[in-house]
Design a protein around this motif. Structure first.
Motif, PDB file in Angstrom:
ATOM      1  N   UNK A 231       0.840  -1.196   0.000  1.00 15.02           N
ATOM      2  CA  UNK A 231       0.000   0.000   0.000  1.00 15.02           C
ATOM      3  C   UNK A 231       0.877   1.248   0.000  1.00 15.02           C
ATOM      4  N   UNK A 232       1.923   1.232   0.820  1.00 11.60           N
ATOM      5  CA  UNK A 232       2.866   2.352   0.845  1.00 11.60           C
ATOM      6  C   UNK A 232       3.599   2.468  -0.475  1.00 11.60           C
ATOM      7  N   UNK A 233       3.995   1.331  -1.055  1.00  7.56           N
ATOM      8  CA  UNK A 233       4.727   1.364  -2.328  1.00  7.56           C
ATOM      9  C   UNK A 233       3.868   1.926  -3.453  1.00  7.56           C
ATOM     10  N   UNK A 234       2.584   1.581  -3.467  1.00  6.45           N
ATOM     11  CA  UNK A 234       1.696   2.136  -4.491  1.00  6.45           C
ATOM     12  C   UNK A 234       1.621   3.651  -4.358  1.00  6.45           C
ATOM     13  N   UNK A 235       1.516   4.146  -3.125  1.00  6.72           N
ATOM     14  CA  UNK A 235       1.507   5.591  -2.916  1.00  6.72           C
ATOM     15  C   UNK A 235       2.826   6.222  -3.331  1.00  6.72           C
ATOM     16  N   UNK A 236       3.939   5.551  -3.038  1.00  8.91           N
ATOM     17  CA  UNK A 236       5.253   6.071  -3.431  1.00  8.91           C
ATOM     18  C   UNK A 236       5.333   6.227  -4.943  1.00  8.91           C
ATOM     19  N   UNK A 237       4.924   5.210  -5.678  1.00  7.60           N
ATOM     20  CA  UNK A 237       4.964   5.298  -7.141  1.00  7.60           C
ATOM     21  C   UNK A 237       4.048   6.414  -7.645  1.00  7.60           C
ATOM     22  N   UNK A 238       2.862   6.542  -7.039  1.00  7.62           N
ATOM     23  CA  UNK A 238       1.961   7.613  -7.450  1.00  7.62           C
ATOM     24  C   UNK A 238       2.516   8.984  -7.147  1.00  7.62           C
ATOM     25  N   UNK A 239       3.199   9.134  -6.021  1.00  6.83           N
ATOM     26  CA  UNK A 239       3.822  10.415  -5.678  1.00  6.83           C
ATOM     27  C   UNK A 239       4.912  10.772  -6.686  1.00  6.83           C
ATOM     28  N   UNK A 240       5.701   9.785  -7.100  1.00  5.87           N
ATOM     29  CA  UNK A 240       6.738  10.048  -8.096  1.00  5.87           C
ATOM     30  C   UNK A 240       6.105  10.466  -9.418  1.00  5.87           C
ATOM     31  N   UNK A 241       5.095   9.712  -9.859  1.00 11.58           N
ATOM     32  CA  UNK A 241       4.464  10.016 -11.149  1.00 11.58           C
ATOM     33  C   UNK A 241       3.768  11.373 -11.146  1.00 11.58           C
ATOM     34  N   UNK A 242       3.277  11.794  -9.979  1.00  8.79           N
ATOM     35  CA  UNK A 242       2.527  13.056  -9.916  1.00  8.79           C
ATOM     36  C   UNK A 242       3.403  14.244  -9.536  1.00  8.79           C
ATOM     37  N   UNK A 243       4.717  14.037  -9.470  1.00  8.37           N
ATOM     38  CA  UNK A 243       5.622  15.157  -9.256  1.00  8.37           C
ATOM     39  C   UNK A 243       5.895  15.506  -7.809  1.00  8.37           C
ATOM     40  N   UNK A 244       5.875  14.507  -6.907  1.00  7.95           N
ATOM     41  CA  UNK A 244       6.142  14.746  -5.485  1.00  7.95           C
ATOM     42  C   UNK A 244       7.214  13.774  -4.980  1.00  7.95           C
ATOM     43  N   UNK A 245       8.391  13.787  -5.588  1.00  6.84           N
ATOM     44  CA  UNK A 245       9.415  12.797  -5.237  1.00  6.84           C
ATOM     45  C   UNK A 245       9.939  12.934  -3.810  1.00  6.84           C
ATOM     46  N   UNK A 246       9.961  14.146  -3.257  1.00  9.63           N
ATOM     47  CA  UNK A 246      10.478  14.307  -1.893  1.00  9.63           C
ATOM     48  C   UNK A 246       9.588  13.571  -0.888  1.00  9.63           C
ATOM     49  N   UNK A 247       8.260  13.680  -1.064  1.00 18.18           N
ATOM     50  CA  UNK A 247       7.345  12.958  -0.176  1.00 18.18           C
ATOM     51  C   UNK A 247       7.472  11.454  -0.399  1.00 18.18           C
ATOM     52  N   UNK A 248       7.633  11.064  -1.651  1.00 20.72           N
ATOM     53  CA  UNK A 248       7.819   9.644  -1.951  1.00 20.72           C
ATOM     54  C   UNK A 248       9.055   9.097  -1.251  1.00 20.72           C
ATOM     55  N   UNK A 249      10.143   9.859  -1.271  1.00 21.41           N
ATOM     56  CA  UNK A 249      11.389   9.415  -0.646  1.00 21.41           C
ATOM     57  C   UNK A 249      11.221   9.269   0.856  1.00 21.41           C
ATOM     58  N   UNK A 250      10.449  10.142   1.446  1.00 18.98           N
ATOM     59  CA  UNK A 250      10.187  10.042   2.900  1.00 18.98           C
ATOM     60  C   UNK A 250       9.557   8.693   3.244  1.00 18.98           C
TER      61      UNK A 250
END
Length: 636
Positions: free
Chosen positions: A501-520
């Motif tokens: 579930x976290x990984x899906x959100x991480x990928x979505x954050x990267x695709x939507x232009x929020x890599x810093x939050x994804x990295x967290x």
């Protein structure tokens, strides 16, 4: 474990009751495997893994050291028992291994029901045929009178093989060969050894979970309870694992396509075009039908997975063969007037999204959502399926694309009008709409699945990215905010952390232009991994990071979509975007992660390597003719 076989035992290695046993294809072929020396059980010392599919147990019996090397193979298991005299005088002993089987189904064992089956004692050369045609055969000495000089040892190896009955219907089977990535597995070398080991373990576990339908491979959902084909789980696993190659996705799609619904059947919840939820052998099924269609999201995920597999190099002839299944899946989506929803069933599955526990969908005040329930993430999957399905139809010259693009646009407009919840801390999408059309307003991780699907505008995606931080446990995303009345960090779906579930959100954050939050969030998962031997389980407790992660008592481990977090993190950290039909592979590394070397990224028939320097400069090697690299971000 070697799917579809698994040993379960405590650290002593003794199989003596409860859920312990050797299971093959959903049946417990050994319910007892107890070693004694001179009539007593040895004193346990240590236990740990031994190879990819085995375990080692050590114990003592007076002057004798007892070592047990256990392994699973797809049709059974073996155990090598070694007695060694560690004393300074000769020793004699009687070794006995009490072995028996009951052929109980794993579903019945897990539920705690008494299978009502007698144990059949097994000994060297014994072949037992159960009442429904299963056969179990044991080879090896189970009794020995041993006399050992100091330093001498005695060894016996016991082998058990199980053969299911030759009956029609679905039955999980081992693949005919190793995983497609076995000769060159995905590897990571970084400044954080925890990530490197997490990726190695996840890739190995995906190989161990492989099963096959004919020549088509897929991953069993999880060990020990779900060593069979689950639609949603298998599709998400294949999507997250695409850096290992398209073959897993292709096999999963074909295996599920064979069981796509063709008729309406209230008993199994089958409907034309619908992709099944769970398939089990008829002799192992219990409270659910052997082929059960109670899932609201697998059908959309089927279409999306095919589109993404094509981007990663699935050959066009293989894609074209599945387009009739795509068209039928889209037609099933089109049967919903407003939102894609489910009613559920009290005697089967009440909730039919990925949070499928009976209390998994509830309002902030703790009230359960009344059906029919329209989940937010299901609308996102459906929107994405309609858009990507339309692209597939256009690419192969088939009619209907415009219809599905209009359908997607209308769905997005209705979603925008109905799902958003106003809140002083910022608006957010509800978990769902309930049967009264009201938003189910708990702040939940479901919203992370919306990112990158195209359903939301850029401004809406930014709002979701901001609200997701409220769910951060430090070890990954909680499934529900601590502010909700039903929050429980050790519940199944109401505050626990599910790595996929976290990984899906991480990928979505990267695709939507929020890599810093994804990295967290990525750092949280990597930080949690050592607590589980770098094998992330199905789920764990959602307590905050002031204390170590807390295991969930009955979590599957390994579990397919948790194992697939490993390649998914590689995709996210590299900002990897593959589109073989468009002739490009793009890299946009996550800022601030540091040096990263990734080998054996499989794209089509090519094997690529990526390097990211400490300053963010990136390189990609191994691209074949017809594919170009696009480097974005600091290394551009």
């Amino acid at each position: 474990m070697a799917a579809p076989a698994i040993w379960l035992s405590p650290p002593s290695g003794q199989v003596a009751g409860g859920v312990d046993g050797l299971y093959v294809a959903e049946r417990r072929v050994l319910s007892r495997f107890v070693v004694t020396v001179d009539g007593r059980e040895p004193e346990p010392a240590e236990a740990g893994p031994h190879g990819a599919n085995g375990a080692r147990f050590t114990a003592s019996a007076g002057p004798l050291a007892v070592e047990r090397f256990r392994a699973a193979v797809p049709d059974g298991g073996t155990e090598r028992i070694v007695l060694r005299n560690t004393g300074d005088a000769p020793a004699t002993a009687t070794l006995r291994v009490a072995v028996a089987g009951d052929l109980a189904s794993i579903s019945a064992v897990r539920s705690g029901d008494d299978p009502g089956l007698p144990e059949m004692p097994l000994d060297d050369g014994v072949e037992w045929e159960g009442p429904d045609g299963h056969t179990v055969r044991l080879e090896g000495r189970t009794h020995a009178e041993v006399s050992l000089a100091p330093g001498e040892s005695f060894t016996t190896t016991i082998t058990v093989r199980a053969t299911p009955p030759d009956t029609p219907g679905f039955r999980p089977a081992p693949p005919s060969g190793p995983a497609p990535w076995a000769d060159a597995p995905l590897t990571v070398r970084s400044g954080d050894d925890r990530l490197d080991r997490l990726v190695a373990q996840g890739v190995a576990d995906l190989g161990a979970l492989l099963l096959a339908s004919g020549d088509d491979i897929y991953c069993a959902a999880g060990s020990p309870w779900y060593l069979t084909l689950f639609g949603r789980d298998a599709l998400w696993t294949a999507r997250l694992a695409l850096p290992l190659g398209y073959e897993l996705a292709a096999g999963t799609l074909r295996a599920l396509a064979r069981h796509q619904g063709t008729r309406r059947d209230p008993a199994t919840e089958e409907a034309p075009g619908k992709i099944p939820h769970e398939l089990r052998p008829g002799d192992a099924a219990t409270w659910l039908p052997p082929v059960y269609y109670g899932t609201v999201d697998a059908t959309s995920l089927f279409v999306v997975t095919l589109a993404e597999a094509r981007r990663w190099g699935m050959p066009d002839d293989e894609v074209a063969a599945l387009l009739p299944n795509v068209e039928r899946a889209l037609e099933w989506l089109g049967t919903f007037d407003e939102f894609v929803s489910y009613v559920g069933s009290a005697d089967r599955l009440t909730n039919q999204g990925w949070k499928d526990s009976a209390d998994g969908v509830q309002h902030a005040d703790g009230r359960l959502a009344r059906p029919p329930v329209a989940l937010s993430e299901v609308q996102a999957y459906s929107y994405q399926a309609a858009v990507l399905g339309a692209d597939l139809l256009d690419a192969f010259g088939r009619p209907g694309a415009d219809r599905w693009r209009r359908w997607a646009a209308d769905l997005a407009e209705r979603f925008r009008a109905r799902f958003w919840v106003d809140d002083p801390d910022g608006a957010y999408p509800a978990i769902a709409l309930d049967g009264d059309g009201r938003p189910v307003d708990g702040v939940a991780s479901n919203m992370g699945h919306l990112l990158g699907t195209g359903l939301l505008t850029a401004e809406e995606e930014a709002a979701v990215a901001a609200r997701l931080t409220e769910l951060d446990s430090g070890w990954g995303l909680r499934t529900l905010t601590p502010r909700a009345a039903g929050f429980d960090p050790l519940s199944y779906h109401l505050g626990s952390v599910w790595p996929h579930d976290t990984a899906i959100a991480i990928l979505g954050l990267v695709r939507s232009g929020h890599p810093e939050t994804a990295l967290r969030f990525a750092r949280g998962l990597v930080g949690a991994a050592p607590a589980f031997g770098h094998r992330l389980p199905e789920l764990f407790g959602g307590q905050d990071s002031s204390a170590p992660p807390v295991p969930y008592p009955t979590a599957c481990s390994p579990q397919a979509w948790a194992a697939a977090v490993s390649p998914a993190l590689v995709t996210a950290l590299l900002g990897l975007d593959v589109d073989v039909p468009a002739g490009r592979v793009a890299l946009s590394p996550a800022p601030g992660f540091g040096e990263l070397a990734v080998d054996n990224i499989r794209v089509g028939s090519a094997v690529l390597s990526a390097r990211v320097e400490a300053d963010g400069r990136a390189t990609l090697t191994g691209l074949p003719a017809g594919l170009r690299a696009e480097i974005r971000g600091a290394g551009a």
